[in-house]
Design a protein around this motif. Structure first.
Motif, PDB file in Angstrom:
ATOM      1  N   ARG A  40      19.804  25.135 -15.670  1.00 23.85           N
ATOM      2  CA  ARG A  40      18.372  25.408 -15.857  1.00 23.85           C
ATOM      3  C   ARG A  40      18.177  26.868 -16.266  1.00 23.85           C
ATOM      4  O   ARG A  40      17.762  27.697 -15.477  1.00 23.85           O
ATOM      5  CB  ARG A  40      17.600  25.113 -14.568  1.00 23.85           C
ATOM      6  CG  ARG A  40      17.450  23.629 -14.316  1.00 23.85           C
ATOM      7  CD  ARG A  40      16.633  23.317 -13.094  1.00 23.85           C
ATOM      8  NE  ARG A  40      15.307  23.870 -13.050  1.00 23.85           N
ATOM      9  CZ  ARG A  40      14.223  23.299 -13.575  1.00 23.85           C
ATOM     10  NH1 ARG A  40      14.312  22.176 -14.226  1.00 23.85           N
ATOM     11  NH2 ARG A  40      13.042  23.855 -13.451  1.00 23.85           N
ATOM     12  N   LYS A  42      16.064  29.465 -18.454  1.00 22.09           N
ATOM     13  CA  LYS A  42      14.745  29.535 -19.105  1.00 22.09           C
ATOM     14  C   LYS A  42      14.910  29.959 -20.551  1.00 22.09           C
ATOM     15  O   LYS A  42      15.583  30.934 -20.853  1.00 22.09           O
ATOM     16  CB  LYS A  42      13.860  30.526 -18.357  1.00 22.09           C
ATOM     17  CG  LYS A  42      12.465  30.641 -18.930  1.00 22.09           C
ATOM     18  CD  LYS A  42      11.504  31.440 -18.082  1.00 22.09           C
ATOM     19  CE  LYS A  42      12.050  32.734 -17.612  1.00 22.09           C
ATOM     20  NZ  LYS A  42      11.076  33.589 -16.969  1.00 22.09           N
ATOM     21  N   TYR A  43      14.271  29.207 -21.447  1.00 21.80           N
ATOM     22  CA  TYR A  43      14.346  29.600 -22.844  1.00 21.80           C
ATOM     23  C   TYR A  43      12.981  29.799 -23.479  1.00 21.80           C
ATOM     24  O   TYR A  43      12.885  30.428 -24.521  1.00 21.80           O
ATOM     25  CB  TYR A  43      15.198  28.626 -23.672  1.00 21.80           C
ATOM     26  CG  TYR A  43      14.596  27.266 -23.918  1.00 21.80           C
ATOM     27  CD1 TYR A  43      13.882  27.002 -25.077  1.00 21.80           C
ATOM     28  CD2 TYR A  43      14.765  26.242 -23.001  1.00 21.80           C
ATOM     29  CE1 TYR A  43      13.343  25.750 -25.320  1.00 21.80           C
ATOM     30  CE2 TYR A  43      14.239  24.984 -23.237  1.00 21.80           C
ATOM     31  CZ  TYR A  43      13.534  24.749 -24.391  1.00 21.80           C
ATOM     32  OH  TYR A  43      13.011  23.506 -24.619  1.00 21.80           O
ATOM     33  N   THR A  44      11.904  29.276 -22.885  1.00 18.38           N
ATOM     34  CA  THR A  44      10.566  29.609 -23.368  1.00 18.38           C
ATOM     35  C   THR A  44       9.627  29.732 -22.185  1.00 18.38           C
ATOM     36  O   THR A  44       9.818  29.118 -21.140  1.00 18.38           O
ATOM     37  CB  THR A  44       9.967  28.549 -24.327  1.00 18.38           C
ATOM     38  OG1 THR A  44       9.788  27.324 -23.622  1.00 18.38           O
ATOM     39  CG2 THR A  44      10.833  28.336 -25.547  1.00 18.38           C
ATOM     40  N   SER A  45       8.631  30.546 -22.386  1.00 19.49           N
ATOM     41  CA  SER A  45       7.592  30.721 -21.375  1.00 19.49           C
ATOM     42  C   SER A  45       6.283  30.901 -22.120  1.00 19.49           C
ATOM     43  O   SER A  45       6.203  31.706 -23.043  1.00 19.49           O
ATOM     44  CB  SER A  45       7.905  31.962 -20.528  1.00 19.49           C
ATOM     45  OG  SER A  45       6.914  32.152 -19.549  1.00 19.49           O
ATOM     46  N   GLN A  93      11.161  21.527 -17.120  1.00 17.02           N
ATOM     47  CA  GLN A  93      10.145  22.578 -17.182  1.00 17.02           C
ATOM     48  C   GLN A  93       9.445  22.725 -15.837  1.00 17.02           C
ATOM     49  O   GLN A  93       9.424  21.807 -15.036  1.00 17.02           O
ATOM     50  CB  GLN A  93       9.136  22.318 -18.294  1.00 17.02           C
ATOM     51  CG  GLN A  93       8.763  20.898 -18.519  1.00 17.02           C
ATOM     52  CD  GLN A  93       8.167  20.641 -19.882  1.00 17.02           C
ATOM     53  OE1 GLN A  93       7.594  21.504 -20.511  1.00 17.02           O
ATOM     54  NE2 GLN A  93       8.279  19.427 -20.346  1.00 17.02           N
ATOM     55  N   ASP A  94       8.889  23.914 -15.627  1.00 18.78           N
ATOM     56  CA  ASP A  94       8.143  24.221 -14.408  1.00 18.78           C
ATOM     57  C   ASP A  94       6.794  24.819 -14.768  1.00 18.78           C
ATOM     58  O   ASP A  94       6.674  25.551 -15.747  1.00 18.78           O
ATOM     59  CB  ASP A  94       8.895  25.241 -13.532  1.00 18.78           C
ATOM     60  CG  ASP A  94      10.138  24.663 -12.877  1.00 18.78           C
ATOM     61  OD1 ASP A  94      10.225  23.428 -12.746  1.00 18.78           O
ATOM     62  OD2 ASP A  94      11.015  25.447 -12.485  1.00 18.78           O
ATOM     63  N   GLU A 107       7.166  27.144 -18.083  1.00 19.34           N
ATOM     64  CA  GLU A 107       8.500  27.615 -18.443  1.00 19.34           C
ATOM     65  C   GLU A 107       9.385  26.412 -18.738  1.00 19.34           C
ATOM     66  O   GLU A 107       9.429  25.471 -17.953  1.00 19.34           O
ATOM     67  CB  GLU A 107       9.104  28.439 -17.314  1.00 19.34           C
ATOM     68  CG  GLU A 107       8.306  29.676 -17.009  1.00 19.34           C
ATOM     69  CD  GLU A 107       8.817  30.437 -15.802  1.00 19.34           C
ATOM     70  OE1 GLU A 107       8.682  31.665 -15.809  1.00 19.34           O
ATOM     71  OE2 GLU A 107       9.334  29.806 -14.862  1.00 19.34           O
ATOM     72  N   LYS A 108      10.059  26.461 -19.884  1.00 21.09           N
ATOM     73  CA  LYS A 108      10.955  25.378 -20.274  1.00 21.09           C
ATOM     74  C   LYS A 108      12.394  25.845 -20.105  1.00 21.09           C
ATOM     75  O   LYS A 108      12.710  27.005 -20.344  1.00 21.09           O
ATOM     76  CB  LYS A 108      10.689  24.954 -21.714  1.00 21.09           C
ATOM     77  CG  LYS A 108       9.329  24.329 -21.888  1.00 21.09           C
ATOM     78  CD  LYS A 108       9.134  23.808 -23.281  1.00 21.09           C
ATOM     79  CE  LYS A 108       7.743  23.190 -23.391  1.00 21.09           C
ATOM     80  NZ  LYS A 108       7.513  22.586 -24.688  1.00 21.09           N
ATOM     81  N   TYR A 109      13.233  24.905 -19.699  1.00 23.92           N
ATOM     82  CA  TYR A 109      14.626  25.210 -19.411  1.00 23.92           C
ATOM     83  C   TYR A 109      15.555  24.365 -20.258  1.00 23.92           C
ATOM     84  O   TYR A 109      15.196  23.281 -20.700  1.00 23.92           O
ATOM     85  CB  TYR A 109      14.933  24.923 -17.930  1.00 23.92           C
ATOM     86  CG  TYR A 109      14.136  25.773 -16.997  1.00 23.92           C
ATOM     87  CD1 TYR A 109      14.602  27.018 -16.605  1.00 23.92           C
ATOM     88  CD2 TYR A 109      12.906  25.356 -16.519  1.00 23.92           C
ATOM     89  CE1 TYR A 109      13.872  27.815 -15.748  1.00 23.92           C
ATOM     90  CE2 TYR A 109      12.161  26.150 -15.662  1.00 23.92           C
ATOM     91  CZ  TYR A 109      12.651  27.377 -15.279  1.00 23.92           C
ATOM     92  OH  TYR A 109      11.924  28.170 -14.445  1.00 23.92           O
TER      93      TYR A 109
END
Length: 180
Positions: A40, A42-45, A93-94, A107-109
């Motif tokens: 996991r 994080k690559y985008t927020s 994602q969270d 946030e995407k993972y």
């Protein structure tokens, strides 16, 4: 080839060297997954918003509606409220959202290639992998026991090695019973 403790120890260790290395890395990764988890990363927020509401209004139906309104096409894992902060965890994602202001973050993972797959070795529950891991566990026992008979003389297991093995066994027991 003659069947000796040394030959058995060496050949089983050679056969399992790749798995030993992969298990070692995945175990280290899992031990520190709160800091960095290769499954996991994080690559985008991005900032997201919703209509402000009260913390009391958050329930299963609210979460379902929120997920649809944000066009999140992911499996819901869990959600929780901490004061006015809503945390929703999906598969990849969270969401962290202040429900009273309606402002939050999505946030995407992603999984780190190879390293993320190695961590799955410790948590995979497929029948094949469970049986293979059981065989691996037995092989590790064979490596441990045959290793006790490889060295002869003053540095043998019988003279010196048993003391180090006892100390080595003591550490996990201390963590298991005293600190756990």
């Amino acid at each position: 080839m003659k069947l000796t403790a040394r030959n058995t120890h060496r050949d089983i260790a050679y056969f399992y060297i790749g798995l030993i290395i992969a298990f070692s890395f995945s175990g280290i990764f899992l031990n520190h997954r709160r800091v960095w988890h290769p499954s996991r990363v994080k690559y985008t927020s991005q900032e997201i918003s919703m209509t402000p509401t009260s913390a009391n209004a958050v329930n299963d139906e609210f979460i379902k509606s929120f997920t649809e309104s944000q066009a999140i096409d992911d499996q819901l894992r869990r959600y929780s409220m901490d004061g006015n902060t809503l945390r929703i965890s999906y598969g990849t994602q969270d969401v962290t959202m202040d429900v009273t202001t309606g402002k939050g973050k999505l946030e995407k993972y992603m999984t780190t290639p190879l390293l993320g797959q190695m961590t799955k070795l410790h948590v995979d529950t497929s029948d094949f992998w469970i049986y293979y891991s059981d065989i691996f566990g037995v092989a590790m026992l064979v490596i441990a026991f045959t290793g006790m008979f490889i060295v002869k003389g003053d540095k043998s297991f019988r003279k010196r090695g048993w003391k180090l093995a006892a100390i080595g066994l003591l550490f996990p027991l201390i963590f298991l019973f005293l600190l756990g």
